[in-house]
Scaffold this motif. Structure first.
Motif, PDB file in Angstrom:
ATOM      1  N   ILE A   1      -0.060  -3.412  -9.224  1.00  0.00           N
ATOM      2  CA  ILE A   1       0.228  -3.720 -10.637  1.00  0.00           C
ATOM      3  C   ILE A   1      -0.545  -2.775 -11.539  1.00  0.00           C
ATOM      4  O   ILE A   1      -0.026  -2.274 -12.545  1.00  0.00           O
ATOM      5  N   HIS A   2      -1.789  -2.523 -11.178  1.00  0.00           N
ATOM      6  CA  HIS A   2      -2.606  -1.601 -11.958  1.00  0.00           C
ATOM      7  C   HIS A   2      -2.001  -0.201 -11.968  1.00  0.00           C
ATOM      8  O   HIS A   2      -1.979   0.474 -12.999  1.00  0.00           O
ATOM      9  N   ALA A   3      -1.497   0.223 -10.801  1.00  0.00           N
ATOM     10  CA  ALA A   3      -0.951   1.581 -10.701  1.00  0.00           C
ATOM     11  C   ALA A   3       0.324   1.753 -11.506  1.00  0.00           C
ATOM     12  O   ALA A   3       0.523   2.778 -12.165  1.00  0.00           O
ATOM     13  N   ASP A   4       1.216   0.761 -11.471  1.00  0.00           N
ATOM     14  CA  ASP A   4       2.479   0.857 -12.215  1.00  0.00           C
ATOM     15  C   ASP A   4       2.948  -0.543 -12.587  1.00  0.00           C
ATOM     16  O   ASP A   4       3.666  -1.194 -11.810  1.00  0.00           O
ATOM     17  N   PRO A   5       2.557  -1.050 -13.735  1.00  0.00           N
ATOM     18  CA  PRO A   5       2.962  -2.412 -14.119  1.00  0.00           C
ATOM     19  C   PRO A   5       4.466  -2.563 -14.287  1.00  0.00           C
ATOM     20  O   PRO A   5       4.991  -3.664 -14.161  1.00  0.00           O
ATOM     21  N   LYS A   6       5.153  -1.461 -14.563  1.00  0.00           N
ATOM     22  CA  LYS A   6       6.606  -1.551 -14.744  1.00  0.00           C
ATOM     23  C   LYS A   6       7.308  -2.010 -13.478  1.00  0.00           C
ATOM     24  O   LYS A   6       8.390  -2.577 -13.538  1.00  0.00           O
TER      25      LYS A   6
ATOM     26  N   ASN B   1       0.822  -1.212   0.000  1.00  0.00           N
ATOM     27  CA  ASN B   1       0.000   0.000   0.000  1.00  0.00           C
ATOM     28  C   ASN B   1       0.855   1.262   0.000  1.00  0.00           C
ATOM     29  O   ASN B   1       0.459   2.285  -0.579  1.00  0.00           O
ATOM     30  N   SER B   2       1.995   1.194   0.633  1.00  0.00           N
ATOM     31  CA  SER B   2       2.902   2.345   0.605  1.00  0.00           C
ATOM     32  C   SER B   2       3.408   2.596  -0.805  1.00  0.00           C
ATOM     33  O   SER B   2       3.447   3.743  -1.283  1.00  0.00           O
ATOM     34  N   LEU B   3       3.785   1.532  -1.485  1.00  0.00           N
ATOM     35  CA  LEU B   3       4.244   1.691  -2.864  1.00  0.00           C
ATOM     36  C   LEU B   3       3.120   2.235  -3.741  1.00  0.00           C
ATOM     37  O   LEU B   3       3.358   3.053  -4.632  1.00  0.00           O
ATOM     38  N   HIS B   4       1.905   1.770  -3.491  1.00  0.00           N
ATOM     39  CA  HIS B   4       0.760   2.262  -4.272  1.00  0.00           C
ATOM     40  C   HIS B   4       0.559   3.752  -4.050  1.00  0.00           C
ATOM     41  O   HIS B   4       0.304   4.513  -4.989  1.00  0.00           O
ATOM     42  N   ARG B   5       0.721   4.209  -2.776  1.00  0.00           N
ATOM     43  CA  ARG B   5       0.565   5.626  -2.501  1.00  0.00           C
ATOM     44  C   ARG B   5       1.692   6.435  -3.130  1.00  0.00           C
ATOM     45  O   ARG B   5       1.459   7.546  -3.636  1.00  0.00           O
ATOM     46  N   ILE B   6       2.886   5.900  -3.127  1.00  0.00           N
ATOM     47  CA  ILE B   6       4.026   6.597  -3.747  1.00  0.00           C
ATOM     48  C   ILE B   6       3.776   6.795  -5.242  1.00  0.00           C
ATOM     49  O   ILE B   6       4.087   7.840  -5.823  1.00  0.00           O
ATOM     50  N   ILE B   7       3.160   5.768  -5.868  1.00  0.00           N
ATOM     51  CA  ILE B   7       2.908   5.836  -7.315  1.00  0.00           C
ATOM     52  C   ILE B   7       1.779   6.815  -7.619  1.00  0.00           C
ATOM     53  O   ILE B   7       1.884   7.650  -8.520  1.00  0.00           O
TER      54      ILE B   7
ATOM     55  N   ALA C   1      -5.764  -4.246 -14.112  1.00  0.00           N
ATOM     56  CA  ALA C   1      -4.317  -4.456 -14.211  1.00  0.00           C
ATOM     57  C   ALA C   1      -3.941  -5.090 -15.544  1.00  0.00           C
ATOM     58  O   ALA C   1      -2.958  -4.692 -16.191  1.00  0.00           O
ATOM     59  N   LEU C   2      -4.723  -6.062 -15.975  1.00  0.00           N
ATOM     60  CA  LEU C   2      -4.442  -6.696 -17.273  1.00  0.00           C
ATOM     61  C   LEU C   2      -4.597  -5.700 -18.411  1.00  0.00           C
ATOM     62  O   LEU C   2      -3.854  -5.742 -19.400  1.00  0.00           O
ATOM     63  N   LEU C   3      -5.568  -4.818 -18.275  1.00  0.00           N
ATOM     64  CA  LEU C   3      -5.766  -3.805 -19.313  1.00  0.00           C
ATOM     65  C   LEU C   3      -4.568  -2.865 -19.394  1.00  0.00           C
ATOM     66  O   LEU C   3      -4.111  -2.512 -20.489  1.00  0.00           O
ATOM     67  N   VAL C   4      -4.039  -2.472 -18.247  1.00  0.00           N
ATOM     68  CA  VAL C   4      -2.848  -1.618 -18.244  1.00  0.00           C
ATOM     69  C   VAL C   4      -1.649  -2.369 -18.794  1.00  0.00           C
ATOM     70  O   VAL C   4      -0.831  -1.812 -19.542  1.00  0.00           O
ATOM     71  N   LEU C   5      -1.523  -3.638 -18.446  1.00  0.00           N
ATOM     72  CA  LEU C   5      -0.401  -4.441 -18.959  1.00  0.00           C
ATOM     73  C   LEU C   5      -0.465  -4.580 -20.476  1.00  0.00           C
ATOM     74  O   LEU C   5       0.559  -4.825 -21.117  1.00  0.00           O
TER      75      LEU C   5
END
Length: 1376
Positions: free
Chosen positions: A500-505, A414-420, A548-552
């Motif tokens: 994954i949805h927020a940043d698939p990279k 969740n922290s990584l998600h907030r950072i993104i 997430a799959l759509l973003v990927l």
């Protein structure tokens, strides 16, 4: 109306919005949901111009909804949904509020709207599943309201504070004070709140003081997060007034914190107040501090001491942790260049803070019920530490370790998600700083997914709520999970999927790895996400996995799947995604199938964007099997959605065909091949896509258009074949349930459930799995009807994959066995296992034509009649005709009288209606298939059955419809095929004329008399069409001469027609004397009289030779009307161009002679146009008969050589090579075969009979063996003797054949000579110059058998010697 009466128009829109709320309209469907969204958008747009009207209307609606009394769970849910819709609309209207609103609007908002919004914020209760969402939505409304109407909200807060200052009660209501947590606060507004609090804080009771402390803290964060630039500016240009207010409030709060419990309550606010004083922070960082600032320095020292846990209570340590996290979080909004002192302050605390919060051995916890707040605190700390120093990753590794509790993993993700997702300030570091941990994050995802998939089947559906509960444990990943752990891992999995949805990279980063490893890790990641999509009990995870799959699948992310081979990897992995999802859709294993189909459409769009971006190499790796399998499954799933009762699902499926075509265009553009090589039905798919853009008038109209397009599909593919078979299996199961309704029951006490009670349960698969069908649910029956139409329309293209069907059978499932003799219901299939699905489908349709279910029997029969008659693929017409013919023929198979019963009559009536619809409906391609099966037998049997029904009203109606069918049949005469057309039409005329004037004069009832006149009219119209160009053919075997019998038959019909004309005249006379209905009936007789005159004209026109003698006397009849009628008939036949030369006695012989002359007609260049035309149009199955006719006719006219020359030349011209000449099944080879058979039989018998008889009867050959195979010799035989005997016998036959040349038939000589000349002539004309020279040598050598080494050829017919030229070929002799 909107222009002339704007107020009324706005009120109308508001009323429509109110009426379509779920609390009033009931449970939402796709249609109502779309309509509600449309109304909402409309009100939002109107509010920009008529703000007060809209807000007032919505406020009244909200009041009324809140005051409604509800009963039951469904009503409670509808109330909750309605409140959410109203609140969301209000928030968006307020967010777009014009700046120039009058003060009256503000007053109205305060008096009406604000109390209603406060009601939702104050009503929050723990455990209420809807209250949290309503509170969140209401807080959004309050935030938007306070943007332009802050004074109104502030006034409410201030008033409540003033009331509390004089309140003597200890338990006070602080709800209005809590409003400051939700309002929009900028720097100026925050100062007003601080000033108001400073003035009144001391006078407040303790509960009110604690409420103010908590609310001010949240108001501060509202300001920082919504106006970060203002907070940053505070440290660049400190504001004295802000600092003064903050310092005063700090001192007030500090004096309030007398005990450790109070200190723990106020420290978070004190650190915030200190942050608002940047100058004071600078001063207290020094060694020497002013007396007025000592309490601030002491506060910081106490926080440090408590954080380190040195002799303080657990409560103060926890409060110190909270205060330190607030300090760290606030420091991230300050550029370190503006104030480095605050960062030094943070550095002095952050080590102890991380040691306290991120300790796997002793997890931080404030007790039961605070787990969610603890994790929020850890997330704030994690994010703040990353933004302060992204390279200090010790806590990162702690959270990422597999041995850490799931809570740590959840905090990390969740922290990584907030950072993104939250990167508002320029100096905040980006997420790419942690890309190096991509492998560990993928491992976490795989492990979490594995745990969830193992445990999800044993648990009830998970409801995602903000009150997240985790069991804090040191359980390792490899240990067995408990139920609570499984629940925790579900939340963790949801968080990872959101990441994954927020940043698939972040999870695709694979630096330095070889391509195959990168592709493998990507495939594992995407496969894991795909497994989550169909999970029914975790809808939120499934939805997030789809996103997430759509973003990927975005083109830039597909490049990262395997940078070494992006195209090949794309085809492999993306095809697996399509294959899996479509397979689940086909199996109807997804509840929200329509939403998934929409998502699948977006995936297809992304795929095409990537292919277009790489169009030069778009086909690399596209030939793998999974790619073809995925396309097949995709086609199957799209076809399956076409019969859905949900209009939206059908339109989405049709629109998906466009993206299939776009993909084919891109792929074919690379290889420069036709799109049909990839999508054989490309053109029809394009039409499907175009229809999806047009607004349909309704479900029925849309399905009719779908079936029309399905009939246009020309090419069978694996996709449409599988789709038909899959739909047929579901349709067959559903049909069985329908026929057994209501006997089918769900066992074990389960309640029968409608297929379509909810939008997610609209698929027929829920029935086919073995349950019960509710025929009271219209969607259930409508889906079955749609499937029936789908199978009818698409069945034709699937027929090309089938073998020829066996005999048609009929097996309605009605009636006991002992009653089935001689009835339609006795026709049970005897070879069901050998029949194709198409044949079984048509058999079942025939059985449903007489379905007599109590509730839906009529509806089923009507739909079957319409679908088979109007929507059936023309390619299935021959099979349908044969099945109908065989079914009706069984009425007449049994010995004794024809069985007349309701079922058989109903079947006949349905057959008549279907055939009429089918022939009336000029479906594209119908002409091609109508003539592939004869309907003569079926039509005759229909008439024979209807004839014996009697003269009841129903029977008369059936006869009338049958006559109308005959008329339509004759209109389509050119498209139909008849085996014996003249005989068939004569028989039909005989039957139908029996109904003319049958009971029209005997009926007493006027209604019956009208029906009989309608029958007369229909019969005569049918007879008119039958008699057109019809020579009468009497029945054979009457012992009467043909012409005499024909004359008598003509007289019979002509007399009948004259009687009918007389009857019409009499009725017309009666109608002139009486009024009412008789006069009305007489007006209808004009058409009947006209038909009768036409019938007489057609009869006489086609039978002048036998009929003129009977009719000519009418011209001299004493009755004027009779003479007038004859003159009218004579006029019509003259207008039709009747030829009277047929009256000659030799008419038949003359006609035959002209026919022979026509067939043997020869052109100026020796061509035979009629014969060659016959060769082109006659089907190959009749070539033997055509060869016999042509050889016989042309030989009788001494033109056999010309026939052979034309046929052989054509054969040589069409030959691909000399090796294939006359080796195929062609007309030329059949003519040659017939000539040798007819003309060579006597020659062969005369030549071979003496030799064979000698071998059989002569004693010297009786014991001679001719066996020359060493393996088959008898022990007493000698191989050398047998060979010698065989040579001796062969020599006798050979010499006999050579010596018989003078007896060789001249016709066969002509055949051989013509064959030789045609071959040489055609081949030499087709050859090049070089080839002609080579062929000249070979032909010259061949001619030595005739005249030595010369270029002379003898004609074996006229014995003329002609020259052969290498340039001109063979020169024609005179006999040619």
């Amino acid at each position: 109306m909107a222009a002339h009466k704007p107020v009324e128009w706005v009120q109308a829109v508001i009323s429509r919005f109110d009426e379509q709320l779920p609390i009033k309209a009931g449970q939402q469907t796709t249609h109502t949901r779309v309509s509600t969204e449309h109304n909402k958008e409309c009100l939002i747009n109107i509010s920009k111009y008529k703000f007060s009207l809209v807000i007032s209307g919505l406020t009244n609606i909200l009041k009324n909804v809140n005051n409604m009394r509800i009963f039951g769970e469904a009503a409670e849910k509808n109330l909750y949904l309605s409140q959410l819709i109203i609140l969301d609309t209000l928030e968006k209207c307020l967010a777009g509020q014009p700046k120039d609103c009058m003060r009256l609007d503000e007053t109205m908002l305060v008096k009406q709207l604000l109390p209603e919004i406060c009601h939702f914020i104050h009503m929050y209760r723990e455990g209420n599943q809807h209250a949290a969402e309503l509170r969140s939505s209401a807080s959004g409304v309050l935030f938007s309201l306070s943007c332009n109407n802050f004074n109104a909200v502030f006034s409410r807060i201030s008033t409540r504070l003033q009331e509390l200052t004089v309140c003597l009660e200890d338990n006070v209501d602080i709800h209005d004070i809590e409003l400051m947590q939700y309002i929009n606060v900028d720097c100026a507004k925050l100062k007003r709140l601080l000033q108001e609090t400073v003035f009144k804080f001391k006078a407040l009771k303790k509960p009110a003081q604690l409420g103010v402390i908590n609310s001010l803290e949240k108001a501060f964060w509202n300001w920082v997060e919504n106006y970060p630039d203002e907070f940053t500016m505070l440290y660049q240009r400190p504001q004295t007034d802000m600092a003064d207010c903050a310092e005063k409030l700090f001192d007030l709060v500090d004096s309030f914190a007398e005990s450790a419990k109070r200190k723990a309550a106020v420290w978070p606010l004190q650190i915030i107040l200190l942050i608002l004083c940047p100058v004071i922070i600078q001063e207290i960082s020094k060694e020497v501090v002013e007396d007025s600032k000592l309490n601030k320095k002491l506060f910081l020292d106490n926080v440090r001491k408590a954080l380190a846990g040195h002799g303080v209570s657990k409560q103060l340590t926890e409060s110190a942790a909270i205060a330190c996290v607030k300090l760290c979080k606030a420091s991230t909004y300050i550029n370190w260049e503006d104030n480095s002192v605050i960062f030094l302050l943070v550095q002095s605390m952050v080590v102890d803070l991380k040691a306290l919060l991120f300790n796997p051995a002793k997890t931080f916890s404030r007790g039961t019920g605070s787990q969610s707040a603890d994790m929020d605190l850890m997330i704030d700390c994690f994010v703040s530490c990353f933004r302060i120093n992204p390279h200090n990753n010790q806590h990162f590794k702690v959270c990422l370790a597999p041995s850490s509790p799931p809570t740590f993993h959840f905090v990390l993700v969740n922290s990584l998600h907030r950072i993104i997702t939250n990167s508002a300030l320029d100096w905040w570091p980006k997420i790419d700083a942690v890309y190096c941990y991509s492998g560990e994050l993928r491992g976490m995802f795989s492990e979490t997914l594995s745990r969830v998939m193992q445990g999800c089947s044993a648990h009830a559906p998970l409801r995602m709520t903000p009150s997240l509960t985790f069991k804090i444990t040191s359980l390792k990943f490899k240990e067995k999970t408990t139920d609570l752990d499984t629940r925790s891992y579900k939340y963790l999995l949801l968080a990872v999927v959101k990441l994954i949805h927020a940043d698939p990279k972040l999870l695709l980063h694979n630096p330095g790895k070889p391509g195959h490893e990168i592709q493998s890790s990507t495939a594992e990641l995407i496969t894991g996400l795909v497994q989550l999509v169909p999970l029914p009990n975790m809808s939120e995870i499934a939805q997030e996995a789809m996103e997430a799959l759509l973003v990927l699948h975005q083109p830039e992310n597909i490049e990262l799947w395997n940078p070494d081979a992006p195209i090949e990897t794309f085809w492999d992995i993306s095809s697996q995604v399509l294959f899996f999802i479509c397979k689940k859709l086909i199996g109807h294993q997804m509840l929200n199938s329509t939403e998934i189909l929409k998502w699948l459409r977006e995936i297809l769009i992304c795929r095409n964007m990537f292919l277009l971006k790489n169009k030069e190499s778009a086909t690399l790796g596209s030939g793998i099997p999974i790619c073809r399998q995925a396309q097949t499954k995709l086609e199957v799933s799209l076809y399956a959605f076409l019969w859905s009762p949900d209009i939206e699902a059908v339109l989405v499926a049709m629109s998906c065909f466009r993206h299939l075509c776009e993909e084919a265009d891109i792929r074919c553009g690379v290889d420069e091949v036709s799109v049909q090589s990839i999508l054989p039905n490309y053109n029809t798919f394009i039409e499907f896509a175009s229809v999806s853009n047009v607004m349909s008038t309704g479900r029925a109209a849309l399905q009719k258009r779908v079936m029309a397009l399905l009939r246009r599909i020309e090419h069978p593919t694996a996709g449409n074949t599988e789709a038909w078979e899959d739909t047929y299996a579901k349709w067959d199961q559903a049909t069985k349930l329908i026929l057994n309704y209501p006997k089918t029951r769900i066992e074990d006490g389960q309640v029968t459930e409608s297929l379509h009670k909810t939008i997610v349960k609209r698929r027929m698969s829920h029935v086919s799995g073995g349950g019960s069908i509710d025929l009271s649910d219209t969607d259930s029956l409508q889906e079955w009807i749609n499937m029936t139409g789908f199978l009818c329309a698409l069945g034709g293209v699937c027929l090309q994959h089938r073998s020829n069907p066996g005999p048609a059978t009929y097996s309605p499932p009605m009636g006991p066995v002992n009653e089935r003799k001689g009835s339609m219901i006795s026709m049970v299939s005897t070879e069901g296992s050998a029949e194709t699905p198409l044949s079984k489908f048509l058999d079942r349709l025939l059985s449903l034509m007489v379905c007599n279910l109590e509730k839906v029997g009529l509806q089923i029969r009507t739909n079957i009649k319409d679908l088979v008659g109007l929507e059936l693929s023309p390619a299935l017409y021959p099979m349908l005709f044969n099945k109908l013919k065989n079914s009706i023929s069984r009425f007449f198979d049994a010995q004794g009288p024809v069985p007349i019963n309701d079922t058989n009559t109903q079947f006949v009536e349905q057959t008549i209606a279907i055939m009429k619809n089918l022939l009336d409906n000029h479906t594209e391609g119908s002409s091609e298939h109508l003539g592939q099966a004869s309907i003569e037998t079926m039509m005759l049997n229909l008439v024979r059955y209807v004839r014996i029904l009697g003269n009841m009203v129903h029977a008369i109606q059936i006869k009338t419809r049958l006559c109308q069918l005959v008329e339509v049949m004759m209109e389509r005469r050119d498209d139909l095929s008849f085996c014996q057309e003249m005989k068939f039409r004569n028989k039909m005329v005989e039957y139908l004329t029996d109904w003319v004037m049958g009971i029209s004069n005997q009926a007493a009832d006027d209604d019956v008399k009208c029906l009989t006149r309608d029958l007369d009219q229909a019969s005569m119209e049918a007879v008119v069409s039958l008699l057109a160009g019809l020579p009468l053919q009497p029945e054979e075997g009457d012992g009467v001469e043909l012409m005499e019998a024909k004359s008598q038959l003509f007289l019979k019909y002509f007399t009948l027609f004259m009687n009918l004309l007389n009857d019409c005249s009499e009725v017309e006379d009666d109608g002139q004397q009486t009024g009412g209905r008789k006069r009305g009936m007489s007006r209808r007789l004009a058409s009947l009289r006209h038909c009768t005159v036409l019938a007489m004209s057609n009869l006489l026109n086609a039978n002048v030779d036998s009929g003129l003698m009977h009719s000519i006397g009418l011209g001299y009849h004493k009755d004027l009307q009779t003479r007038a009628t004859f003159m009218e008939v004579l006029t019509k036949i003259l207008q039709q161009g009747t030829e009277f030369d047929t009256l000659a006695e030799t008419v038949l012989a003359d006609r035959f002679e002209r026919l022979v002359e026509l067939v043997t007609m020869m052109g100026d260049q020796g061509e035979l146009p009629i014969a060659m035309a016959l060769a082109n149009v006659v089907p190959c199955s009749q070539w033997d008969e055509l060869a016999r006719v042509l050889v016989t006719l042309f030989d009788s006219r001494h033109l056999l050589y010309q026939l052979l020359w034309n046929m052989f030349s054509k054969e040589v011209e069409l030959a691909d090579s000399m090796q294939t000449l006359f080796r195929g099944n062609s007309l030329a080879s059949k003519i040659m075969t017939f000539c040798f058979k007819v003309y060579g039989a006597t020659y062969l018998q005369k030549l071979l009979e003496p030799l064979l008889r000698a071998v059989i009867t002569t004693l010297e050959w009786q014991h001679v063996s001719f066996e020359v195979d060493p393996t088959r010799l008898e022990p007493t035989e000698s191989l050398e003797e047998n060979q010698r005997d065989l040579l001796q016998m062969t020599e006798q036959f050979f010499h006999a054949i050579l010596s018989s040349s003078c007896d060789f038939p001249p016709q066969l000589r002509s055949v051989c000579h013509c064959l030789y000349q045609a071959t040489c002539h055609s081949l030499l004309n087709k050859a090049t110059v070089k080839e002609k020279k080579e062929n000249k040598k070979s032909v010259s050598k061949y001619c030595t058998s005739y005249r030595g080494w010369t270029n002379k050829i003898d004609c074996l017919t006229c014995h003329t010697t002609v020259n052969w030229s290498s340039r001109e070929g063979i020169q024609d002799c005179y006999c040619d």
